[in-house]
Design a protein around this motif. Sequence first.
Motif, PDB file in Angstrom:
ATOM      1  N   LYS A   1      -3.836  -5.629 -11.974  1.00  0.00           N
ATOM      2  CA  LYS A   1      -2.684  -4.818 -11.056  1.00  0.00           C
ATOM      3  C   LYS A   1      -2.750  -4.802  -9.627  1.00  0.00           C
ATOM      4  O   LYS A   1      -1.907  -5.099  -8.901  1.00  0.00           O
ATOM      5  CB  LYS A   1      -2.516  -3.532 -11.728  1.00  0.00           C
ATOM      6  N   GLN A   2      -3.865  -4.517  -9.245  1.00  0.00           N
ATOM      7  CA  GLN A   2      -4.218  -4.424  -7.627  1.00  0.00           C
ATOM      8  C   GLN A   2      -4.052  -5.793  -7.042  1.00  0.00           C
ATOM      9  O   GLN A   2      -3.546  -6.043  -5.972  1.00  0.00           O
ATOM     10  CB  GLN A   2      -5.573  -3.816  -7.304  1.00  0.00           C
ATOM     11  N   CYS A   3      -4.465  -6.839  -7.696  1.00  0.00           N
ATOM     12  CA  CYS A   3      -4.737  -8.219  -6.996  1.00  0.00           C
ATOM     13  C   CYS A   3      -3.045  -8.709  -7.199  1.00  0.00           C
ATOM     14  O   CYS A   3      -2.796  -9.367  -5.940  1.00  0.00           O
ATOM     15  CB  CYS A   3      -5.466  -9.178  -7.901  1.00  0.00           C
ATOM     16  N   LYS A   4      -2.423  -8.568  -8.081  1.00  0.00           N
ATOM     17  CA  LYS A   4      -1.143  -8.974  -8.486  1.00  0.00           C
ATOM     18  C   LYS A   4      -0.303  -8.296  -7.290  1.00  0.00           C
ATOM     19  O   LYS A   4       0.997  -8.749  -6.730  1.00  0.00           O
ATOM     20  CB  LYS A   4      -0.402  -8.701  -9.676  1.00  0.00           C
ATOM     21  N   SER A   5      -0.356  -6.983  -6.681  1.00  0.00           N
ATOM     22  CA  SER A   5       0.259  -6.215  -6.021  1.00  0.00           C
ATOM     23  C   SER A   5      -0.010  -6.682  -4.467  1.00  0.00           C
ATOM     24  O   SER A   5       0.731  -6.370  -3.476  1.00  0.00           O
ATOM     25  CB  SER A   5       0.315  -4.767  -5.978  1.00  0.00           C
ATOM     26  N   GLN A   6      -1.284  -7.404  -4.275  1.00  0.00           N
ATOM     27  CA  GLN A   6      -1.564  -7.572  -3.050  1.00  0.00           C
ATOM     28  C   GLN A   6      -1.778  -8.886  -2.526  1.00  0.00           C
ATOM     29  O   GLN A   6      -1.748  -9.397  -1.340  1.00  0.00           O
ATOM     30  CB  GLN A   6      -3.036  -7.006  -2.512  1.00  0.00           C
ATOM     31  N   CYS A   7      -1.556  -9.959  -3.622  1.00  0.00           N
ATOM     32  CA  CYS A   7      -1.637 -11.282  -3.582  1.00  0.00           C
ATOM     33  C   CYS A   7      -0.378 -12.121  -3.621  1.00  0.00           C
ATOM     34  O   CYS A   7       0.287 -11.793  -4.701  1.00  0.00           O
ATOM     35  CB  CYS A   7      -2.930 -11.862  -4.211  1.00  0.00           C
ATOM     36  N   ILE A   8      -0.240 -13.206  -3.354  1.00  0.00           N
ATOM     37  CA  ILE A   8       0.529 -14.327  -3.980  1.00  0.00           C
ATOM     38  C   ILE A   8      -0.273 -15.539  -4.095  1.00  0.00           C
ATOM     39  O   ILE A   8      -1.392 -15.447  -3.759  1.00  0.00           O
ATOM     40  CB  ILE A   8       1.554 -14.709  -2.761  1.00  0.00           C
ATOM     41  N   ASN A   9       0.486 -16.468  -4.759  1.00  0.00           N
ATOM     42  CA  ASN A   9      -0.234 -17.569  -5.338  1.00  0.00           C
ATOM     43  C   ASN A   9      -1.351 -17.404  -6.179  1.00  0.00           C
ATOM     44  O   ASN A   9      -2.425 -18.020  -5.827  1.00  0.00           O
ATOM     45  CB  ASN A   9      -0.328 -18.596  -4.230  1.00  0.00           C
ATOM     46  N   HIS A  10      -1.211 -16.626  -7.145  1.00  0.00           N
ATOM     47  CA  HIS A  10      -2.238 -16.286  -7.964  1.00  0.00           C
ATOM     48  C   HIS A  10      -3.741 -15.585  -7.310  1.00  0.00           C
ATOM     49  O   HIS A  10      -4.625 -16.299  -7.711  1.00  0.00           O
ATOM     50  CB  HIS A  10      -2.562 -17.325  -8.864  1.00  0.00           C
ATOM     51  N   GLY A  11      -3.639 -14.950  -6.483  1.00  0.00           N
ATOM     52  CA  GLY A  11      -4.529 -14.467  -5.916  1.00  0.00           C
ATOM     53  C   GLY A  11      -5.114 -15.097  -4.624  1.00  0.00           C
ATOM     54  O   GLY A  11      -6.485 -14.834  -4.051  1.00  0.00           O
ATOM     55  N   ARG A  12      -4.438 -16.258  -4.287  1.00  0.00           N
ATOM     56  CA  ARG A  12      -5.134 -17.145  -3.254  1.00  0.00           C
ATOM     57  C   ARG A  12      -4.845 -16.356  -1.690  1.00  0.00           C
ATOM     58  O   ARG A  12      -5.822 -16.731  -0.825  1.00  0.00           O
ATOM     59  CB  ARG A  12      -4.553 -18.505  -3.120  1.00  0.00           C
ATOM     60  N   TYR A  13      -3.642 -15.701  -1.437  1.00  0.00           N
ATOM     61  CA  TYR A  13      -3.574 -14.946  -0.210  1.00  0.00           C
ATOM     62  C   TYR A  13      -3.166 -13.829  -0.404  1.00  0.00           C
ATOM     63  O   TYR A  13      -2.265 -13.294  -1.147  1.00  0.00           O
ATOM     64  CB  TYR A  13      -2.504 -15.954   0.462  1.00  0.00           C
ATOM     65  N   CYS A  14      -4.193 -12.987   0.161  1.00  0.00           N
ATOM     66  CA  CYS A  14      -3.963 -11.592  -0.041  1.00  0.00           C
ATOM     67  C   CYS A  14      -3.870 -10.645   1.373  1.00  0.00           C
ATOM     68  O   CYS A  14      -4.309 -11.163   2.448  1.00  0.00           O
ATOM     69  CB  CYS A  14      -4.966 -10.730  -0.843  1.00  0.00           C
ATOM     70  N   ALA A  15      -3.293  -9.510   1.323  1.00  0.00           N
ATOM     71  CA  ALA A  15      -3.680  -8.723   2.560  1.00  0.00           C
ATOM     72  C   ALA A  15      -3.672  -7.213   1.921  1.00  0.00           C
ATOM     73  O   ALA A  15      -3.200  -6.873   0.775  1.00  0.00           O
ATOM     74  CB  ALA A  15      -2.067  -8.820   3.410  1.00  0.00           C
ATOM     75  N   PRO A  16      -4.333  -6.281   2.441  1.00  0.00           N
ATOM     76  CA  PRO A  16      -4.356  -4.893   2.008  1.00  0.00           C
ATOM     77  C   PRO A  16      -3.085  -4.335   1.822  1.00  0.00           C
ATOM     78  O   PRO A  16      -2.117  -4.581   2.728  1.00  0.00           O
ATOM     79  CB  PRO A  16      -5.202  -4.257   3.083  1.00  0.00           C
ATOM     80  N   ASP A  17      -2.956  -3.391   1.067  1.00  0.00           N
ATOM     81  CA  ASP A  17      -1.688  -2.483   0.871  1.00  0.00           C
ATOM     82  C   ASP A  17      -1.461  -1.482   2.178  1.00  0.00           C
ATOM     83  O   ASP A  17      -2.512  -1.102   3.132  1.00  0.00           O
ATOM     84  CB  ASP A  17      -1.845  -1.613  -0.172  1.00  0.00           C
ATOM     85  N   PRO A  18      -0.098  -1.649   2.974  1.00  0.00           N
ATOM     86  CA  PRO A  18       0.003  -1.215   3.995  1.00  0.00           C
ATOM     87  C   PRO A  18      -0.367   0.358   4.190  1.00  0.00           C
ATOM     88  O   PRO A  18      -1.022   0.585   5.259  1.00  0.00           O
ATOM     89  CB  PRO A  18       1.583  -1.477   4.160  1.00  0.00           C
ATOM     90  N   GLU A  19      -0.071   1.094   2.680  1.00  0.00           N
ATOM     91  CA  GLU A  19      -0.084   2.585   3.145  1.00  0.00           C
ATOM     92  C   GLU A  19      -1.655   3.086   2.288  1.00  0.00           C
ATOM     93  O   GLU A  19      -1.718   4.013   2.252  1.00  0.00           O
ATOM     94  CB  GLU A  19       0.942   3.286   2.192  1.00  0.00           C
ATOM     95  N   GLN A  20      -2.328   1.807   1.880  1.00  0.00           N
ATOM     96  CA  GLN A  20      -3.756   2.066   1.113  1.00  0.00           C
ATOM     97  C   GLN A  20      -3.253   3.045  -0.110  1.00  0.00           C
ATOM     98  O   GLN A  20      -4.142   3.924  -0.410  1.00  0.00           O
ATOM     99  CB  GLN A  20      -4.617   2.685   2.070  1.00  0.00           C
ATOM    100  N   ASP A  21      -1.896   2.808  -0.704  1.00  0.00           N
ATOM    101  CA  ASP A  21      -1.830   3.511  -1.989  1.00  0.00           C
ATOM    102  C   ASP A  21      -0.983   2.455  -2.874  1.00  0.00           C
ATOM    103  O   ASP A  21       0.013   2.078  -2.325  1.00  0.00           O
ATOM    104  CB  ASP A  21      -0.784   4.681  -1.390  1.00  0.00           C
ATOM    105  N   PHE A  22      -1.706   2.220  -3.776  1.00  0.00           N
ATOM    106  CA  PHE A  22      -1.219   1.222  -4.787  1.00  0.00           C
ATOM    107  C   PHE A  22       0.020   1.745  -5.624  1.00  0.00           C
ATOM    108  O   PHE A  22       0.768   0.767  -6.173  1.00  0.00           O
ATOM    109  CB  PHE A  22      -2.176   0.719  -5.683  1.00  0.00           C
ATOM    110  N   SER A  23       0.410   3.016  -5.591  1.00  0.00           N
ATOM    111  CA  SER A  23       1.548   3.310  -6.320  1.00  0.00           C
ATOM    112  C   SER A  23       2.911   3.696  -5.700  1.00  0.00           C
ATOM    113  O   SER A  23       3.877   3.541  -6.399  1.00  0.00           O
ATOM    114  CB  SER A  23       1.170   4.909  -6.960  1.00  0.00           C
TER     115      SER A  23
END
Length: 634
Positions: A253-275
């Motif tokens: 779930k975390q990877c899907k919320s932070q990445c595109i193209n199936h985990g190839r390109y990611c960035a940290p959550d802006p608020e550091q809160d996944f919810s």
Amino acid sequence: MGLRRSDSAARLFLGFLVLSMAPLSIHARFVVEKNSLRVTSPDRIRGTYDSAIGNFGIPQYGGSMAGNVVYPKDNQKGCKEFSDYKITFESKPGALPTFVLVDRGDCFFALKVWNAQRAGASAVLVADDMAEALITMDSPEEDGSTAKYIENITIPSALIEKSFGETLKKAYNSGEMVNVNLDWREAVPHPDDRVEYELWTNSNDECGVKCDMLMEFVKDFKGAAQILEKGGYTQFTPHYITWYCPEAFTLSKQCKSQCINHGRYCAPDPEQDFSTGYEGKDVVLENLRQLCVFKVANDSKKPWVWWDYVTDFQIRCPMKEKKYNKECANAVIQSLGLDVKSIEKCMGDADADSDNRVLKEEQDAQVGKGSRGDVTILPTLVVNNRQYRGKLEKGAVLKAICSGFEETTDPAVCLSGDVETNECLENNGGCWRDKSANLTACKDTFRGRVCECPLVDGVQFKGDGYTTCEASGPGRCKINNGGCWHEARNGHAYSACTDNGEVKCKCPPGFKGDGVNSCTDIDECKERKACQCPECSCKNTWGSYECSCGGELLYIRDHDACISKTATRETRSAWAAVWIILIGLAMAAGGAYLVYKYRLRSYMDSEIRAIMAQYMPLDSQAEVPNHVNEEQRA
């Protein structure tokens, strides 16, 4: 102490996200930017030594600084305020700047420099406490205790090797004068007449002090960047850091919320809160959009439009107002005249299980090449393939970019007030100055001060810039009144300057004097015998005079006479009566003329009818007998 399972998973993922920088960090090359430090005295240690530029403060790119080394007896690590020990490093007028030498250890590098700066130091040298290769002195993570001074450090600093530090201390402690010269002229190479620079940035505006600093820099630097780019002086390229998700977490779930193209390109959550709030993939998508804005604008030969888009997006589409989205971004794109479809085509499919061409190039670019190290920190500025060390501030960055030009190829923006060396502050840099008009020929540039006669309000001064500068051309009276006398009192201003092709100083009417140093008021009442009529009284004023009459009398200046206000009213009434009579006579004459003209015309008509009736009868008359015909018939 127990954490919720979701928090544990989130933190575990963030840990793997950092480790996913393996291609960058495990084999990373962090290049230390060095500059030259030359000892000029004492003779026994004279020579050139390496030093590493600090990653904060403002290095004097393109220039150099000479100074005296001071090693304090107390607070030698500089971790406390020097004022507590009654120590000051303020340079006396005419003396060389002070380079404070402090030891490494016990506190942040930046705090040592800040304490020395507050005590009056012009530069700081930090002596390593271990025999090791030089490293870059970095700034600590900003928080409430550090942010107040990191942003305010303005002096340069450098780390020196332990052995060299011991040499300087020994010379200073033995009473010798230790003079050094810190040289930044080769810190940024200048291989050609164009400077290539790149900014590693981020569209996230909710990451705290670092993001706020970056956003402010982009807004402030936009104007200068666009001037340089439009003039062809620079080639700017924006870059964005992304990370990949470890393969084992691709479907999490975390990877899907932070990445595109199936985990190839990611960035940290802006608020550091996944919810709640925005997700890391929102940041990746906007980063990608900004890259494509640059590419589309560059293809249109207008790469500088990227600066417009980024600044407008910051203002119109902030995360705090929940406007950080595709719809708001497209509105900005359309307002700048860019093609939305071209940008969307460039972005590609974020859900595809394949590489994104644009972001793949960005990840490749993160790896250091040549003299540039790997990019692992945001923000990062690289000039001519050298990583910039210093404050992310308009004047400091512009100075670094300008130092990348060969001499004589500097664009005008490099010679503007945006880049200052502060050499004009002391003794006006040895240049010409007009104190009365607050004019100077001294100009601060990134290479140092130059003495050039100024251009003020369209008036060009000419001269050598050192001893003389004189205004030339029209409009010279606007500049310090052409060097002539001028004065203002009670809302009235007078100047002795006249410019009829040649500036002359001549006192204006009502004054006398040389017109240069002084013009004094003329007392018209005494010297020119103003107001001579018997009933007149004269009062001198500054630059003029006033005449008045007593009682019911009114002063007429053109005739220098006093007349009665009542007589004036009677005269007006008399003239009104005269005008009425004249108008009446004119109307009577006009009426008489019309009657005359009518009767004359009637008379003429009757005469003409009588004459014509003799030759051809009119319809209203009987036919006149023709006697000639009757005689012929008889």
